[in-house]
Scaffold this motif. Structure first.
Motif, mmCIF file in Angstrom:
data_model
loop_
_atom_site.group_PDB
_atom_site.id
_atom_site.type_symbol
_atom_site.label_atom_id
_atom_site.label_comp_id
_atom_site.label_asym_id
_atom_site.label_seq_id
_atom_site.Cartn_x
_atom_site.Cartn_y
_atom_site.Cartn_z
ATOM 1 N N TRP A 176 14.527 5.987 -10.901
ATOM 2 C CA TRP A 176 14.945 4.756 -10.229
ATOM 3 C C TRP A 176 14.066 4.434 -9.031
ATOM 4 O O TRP A 176 13.775 3.269 -8.743
ATOM 5 N N LEU A 177 13.583 5.491 -8.336
ATOM 6 C CA LEU A 177 12.733 5.269 -7.173
ATOM 7 C C LEU A 177 11.340 4.809 -7.601
ATOM 8 O O LEU A 177 10.753 3.903 -6.975
ATOM 9 N N LEU A 178 10.830 5.399 -8.673
ATOM 10 C CA LEU A 178 9.544 4.952 -9.189
ATOM 11 C C LEU A 178 9.613 3.499 -9.650
ATOM 12 O O LEU A 178 8.678 2.715 -9.438
ATOM 13 N N THR A 179 10.744 3.135 -10.251
ATOM 14 C CA THR A 179 10.919 1.741 -10.677
ATOM 15 C C THR A 179 10.959 0.800 -9.470
ATOM 16 O O THR A 179 10.367 -0.286 -9.487
ATOM 17 N N THR A 180 11.643 1.228 -8.422
ATOM 18 C CA THR A 180 11.711 0.416 -7.203
ATOM 19 C C THR A 180 10.328 0.222 -6.597
ATOM 20 O O THR A 180 9.954 -0.889 -6.186
ATOM 21 N N VAL A 185 0.836 -1.206 0.000
ATOM 22 C CA VAL A 185 0.000 0.000 0.000
ATOM 23 C C VAL A 185 0.869 1.255 0.000
ATOM 24 O O VAL A 185 0.604 2.220 -0.733
ATOM 25 N N ALA A 186 1.926 1.248 0.802
ATOM 26 C CA ALA A 186 2.801 2.421 0.881
ATOM 27 C C ALA A 186 3.500 2.673 -0.450
ATOM 28 O O ALA A 186 3.584 3.825 -0.914
ATOM 29 N N ALA A 187 4.012 1.616 -1.076
ATOM 30 C CA ALA A 187 4.721 1.782 -2.351
ATOM 31 C C ALA A 187 3.781 2.275 -3.444
ATOM 32 O O ALA A 187 4.123 3.182 -4.223
ATOM 33 N N TYR A 188 2.584 1.694 -3.503
ATOM 34 C CA TYR A 188 1.627 2.103 -4.535
ATOM 35 C C TYR A 188 1.182 3.547 -4.319
ATOM 36 O O TYR A 188 1.108 4.347 -5.267
#
Length: 263
Positions: A41-45, A26-29
């Motif tokens: 790179w952070l969006l890809t992670t 949930v946090a990543a999405y």
């Protein structure tokens, strides 16, 4: 040890890791949707984290299914879990992953029926609104005709949609956004039905408790009345017994006096 026992032990052991993964998903999405200006790179992670969560939930479902002694019964009882893991992780369908989040956290809820329903409905409604807002914003904000362009707009739209109010000031214009809206409408109807059933069950339970209390009070009164009647009967029997004894004594005395007179 049966397979169901092993499955329960596995669910107890895996619940916290799965809760951690669910929260991470949930946090990543949410971070990726709310901050599209993050470095590439952070969006890809973040995207990798959301993608990895799906096969883990799939493996969890398959393993629990393998440990179930009655697999068709398990599938019928956990059809929502199955739906959430068999569908592909398309962007508008990521909202379905919140089902796994809610189902995992549900294992930690109270065992009381009404408390469980209240906690589950509250948790699920909050997750549905939050995730639907993110999914709708992700689908809509790139369209030039979109009326949902900020997270505030998406959150307001989700609230009015799930509560079946639907003001119409915010509405989806893309196919992906309408798909999210359709799922949110179904979820709103389902949650409303669950709340209605829970409230009705609570009232029925209270009425049944009151009826049982009145029945117990009536039985207590009947028992007290029966006890009083029994005591009165025993007192009357004691009185009659004493009277019989007195009469016997009088008759015995008169008999002895008659014998003395004849002698």
């Amino acid at each position: 040890m049966t397979k169901d026992d092993l499955r329960r032990r596995y669910e107890e052991a895996s619940q916290w890791p799965l809760i951690g993964l669910a929260v991470l998903f949930v946090a990543a999405y949410a971070w990726g949707v709310l901050r599209p200006d993050l470095p590439g790179w952070l969006l890809t992670t973040l995207h990798v984290v959301t993608v990895i969560a799906w096969p883990v939930f799939l493996a969890d479902y398959v393993f629990r299914l393998a440990l179930a002694e009655h697999r068709w019964q398990f599938v019928r009882r956990n059809w929502i879990d199955g739906l959430a893991v068999v569908l592909p992780l398309l962007r508008p369908l990521r909202i379905l992953s919140l089902v796994r989040v809610a189902r995992v956290i549900d294992r930690r809820l109270t065992t009381s029926l009404h408390g469980r329903v209240a906690a589950y409905v509250t948790l699920t409604a909050s997750l549905v609104v939050f995730m639907a807002s993110l999914a709708e914003l992700d689908a809509e904000r790139g369209d030039p005709d979109a009326t949902i362009t900020t997270f505030g707009d998406a959150l307001w739209w989700a609230f009015t949609t799930i509560t079946t109010v639907g003001y119409g000031d915010r509405y989806p214009v893309t196919a992906e956004g309408r798909l999210v809206a359709g799922m949110l409408m179904v979820a709103g109807i389902a949650l409303l039905g669950t709340v209605t059933a829970a409230v009705a069950s609570w009232f029925v339970g209270r009425v049944a408790d009151a009826a049982r209390t009145e029945d117990m009070a009536a039985r207590a009164e009947d028992d007290a009345a029966d006890a009083a009647a029994d005591e009165a009967l025993r007192a009357e029997l004691r009185t009659l017994t004493e009277e019989v004894r007195r009469l016997r004594a009088e008759l015995a005395g008169e008999g002895r006096a008659g014998l003395s007179d004849r002698g």
